[in-house]
Design an enzyme around this catalytic site. Structure first.
Site, PDB file in Angstrom:
ATOM      1  N   ASP A 284       0.863  -1.177   0.000  1.00 57.89           N
ATOM      2  CA  ASP A 284       0.000   0.000   0.000  1.00 57.89           C
ATOM      3  C   ASP A 284       0.908   1.238   0.000  1.00 57.89           C
ATOM      4  O   ASP A 284       1.385   1.661  -1.045  1.00 57.89           O
ATOM      5  CB  ASP A 284      -0.895  -0.099   1.241  1.00 57.89           C
ATOM      6  CG  ASP A 284      -1.953   0.981   1.331  1.00 57.89           C
ATOM      7  OD1 ASP A 284      -2.170   1.688   0.345  1.00 57.89           O
ATOM      8  OD2 ASP A 284      -2.565   1.122   2.404  1.00 57.89           O
TER       9      ASP A 284
ATOM     10  N   PHE B 182      -9.885   0.453  -0.138  1.00 59.82           N
ATOM     11  CA  PHE B 182      -9.693  -0.475   0.971  1.00 59.82           C
ATOM     12  C   PHE B 182     -10.410  -1.774   0.641  1.00 59.82           C
ATOM     13  O   PHE B 182     -11.601  -1.771   0.354  1.00 59.82           O
ATOM     14  CB  PHE B 182     -10.213   0.102   2.296  1.00 59.82           C
ATOM     15  CG  PHE B 182      -9.703  -0.698   3.452  1.00 59.82           C
ATOM     16  CD1 PHE B 182      -8.472  -0.412   4.027  1.00 59.82           C
ATOM     17  CD2 PHE B 182     -10.418  -1.781   3.938  1.00 59.82           C
ATOM     18  CE1 PHE B 182      -7.963  -1.194   5.070  1.00 59.82           C
ATOM     19  CE2 PHE B 182      -9.917  -2.563   4.976  1.00 59.82           C
ATOM     20  CZ  PHE B 182      -8.699  -2.262   5.537  1.00 59.82           C
TER      21      PHE B 182
ATOM     22  N   THR C 209       5.656  -0.983   5.110  1.00 61.08           N
ATOM     23  CA  THR C 209       5.852  -2.299   5.730  1.00 61.08           C
ATOM     24  C   THR C 209       6.835  -3.130   4.913  1.00 61.08           C
ATOM     25  O   THR C 209       7.784  -3.702   5.459  1.00 61.08           O
ATOM     26  CB  THR C 209       4.505  -3.039   5.851  1.00 61.08           C
ATOM     27  OG1 THR C 209       3.607  -2.219   6.597  1.00 61.08           O
ATOM     28  CG2 THR C 209       4.654  -4.363   6.553  1.00 61.08           C
TER      29      THR C 209
ATOM     30  N   LYS D 183      -1.056  -1.583  -4.662  1.00 65.68           N
ATOM     31  CA  LYS D 183      -1.781  -0.311  -4.857  1.00 65.68           C
ATOM     32  C   LYS D 183      -0.734   0.755  -5.168  1.00 65.68           C
ATOM     33  O   LYS D 183      -0.348   1.520  -4.283  1.00 65.68           O
ATOM     34  CB  LYS D 183      -2.468   0.112  -3.563  1.00 65.68           C
ATOM     35  CG  LYS D 183      -3.694  -0.655  -3.145  1.00 65.68           C
ATOM     36  CD  LYS D 183      -4.319   0.086  -1.949  1.00 65.68           C
ATOM     37  CE  LYS D 183      -5.149  -0.796  -1.080  1.00 65.68           C
ATOM     38  NZ  LYS D 183      -5.603  -0.135   0.150  1.00 65.68           N
TER      39      LYS D 183
END
Ligand code: IMP
Length: 176
Positions: free
Chosen positions: A104, A153, A108, A132
């Site tokens: 995203d 989402f 992370t 994304k």
């Protein structure tokens, strides 16, 4: 993107399309690692657990499974406590395939990649279910991507919304 399931989830990617795409990725990975004795598949919990389970069964090379837990809380890596990474991996000199649910902002994945590289694997490749790209805040690239999606989402097929919907066999857009 037409079906509305009983739980007010709009189907974005149906189960049969996921199955087909996981098969394609498994074949591509098998070809790319041709001749390898074994690869270490590191599944990022919790979101990638279903994808990783399906994927390894489509890879025609012995896989050693391992797991890593990542929780993101903000905009920095573990040194500042914003992405917490828990693992007990021993991957020195190993061929590692990291399996992630979604890229995203990219934070992370960039933190996990930096952490795994400290462990001196022979190689590190990344396979993610969803990308994304329009939501990216830090550079992060996967070697294998099942689906590229808009900045929506989503939930299902391992991904949750507030702890729910991981068990759905498809990827969908929750109503709220
Ligand atoms: P990042 O923003 O790339 O650091 O993504 C962090 C994590 O947030 C991902 O690994 C997912 O677990 C979660 N995440 C990001 N986008 C979504 C989404 O649309 N649905 C469910 N979880 C998501």
């Amino acid at each position: 993107m037409t079906t509305m399931e009983p739980d007010q989830i709009r189907v974005l990617i149906p189960a049969d399309r996921i199955r087909e795409r996981v098969g394609e990725l498994g074949r591509a990975i098998t070809d790319d690692y041709a001749g390898a004795d074994e690869i270490v598949v590191v599944c990022v919990l919790k979101g990638a657990f279903i994808f990783a389970a399906d994927l390894v069964r489509q890879i025609g090379i012995p896989c050693r499974m391992d797991f890593i837990r990542a929780s993101s809380y903000g905009t920095h890596c573990s040194s500042s406590g914003r992405v917490l990474i828990n693992h007990d991996l021993d991957i020195e000199g190993r061929k590692v395939l990291l399996v992630e649910d979604i890229v995203d902002t990219g934070l992370t994945l960039s933190c996990i990649t930096a952490e795994l590289m400290k462990l001196a694997p022979e190689s590190l490749k990344i396979c993610c279910l969803l990308d994304k790209p329009s939501a990216r805040k830090v550079p992060a690239e996967a070697d294998y991507i099942a689906f590229t999606i808009p900045d929506l989402f989503i939930a299902g097929y391992g991904l949750d919304m507030a702890g729910r919907h991981r068990e759905l066999p498809y990827i969908g857009i929750p109503a709220s």
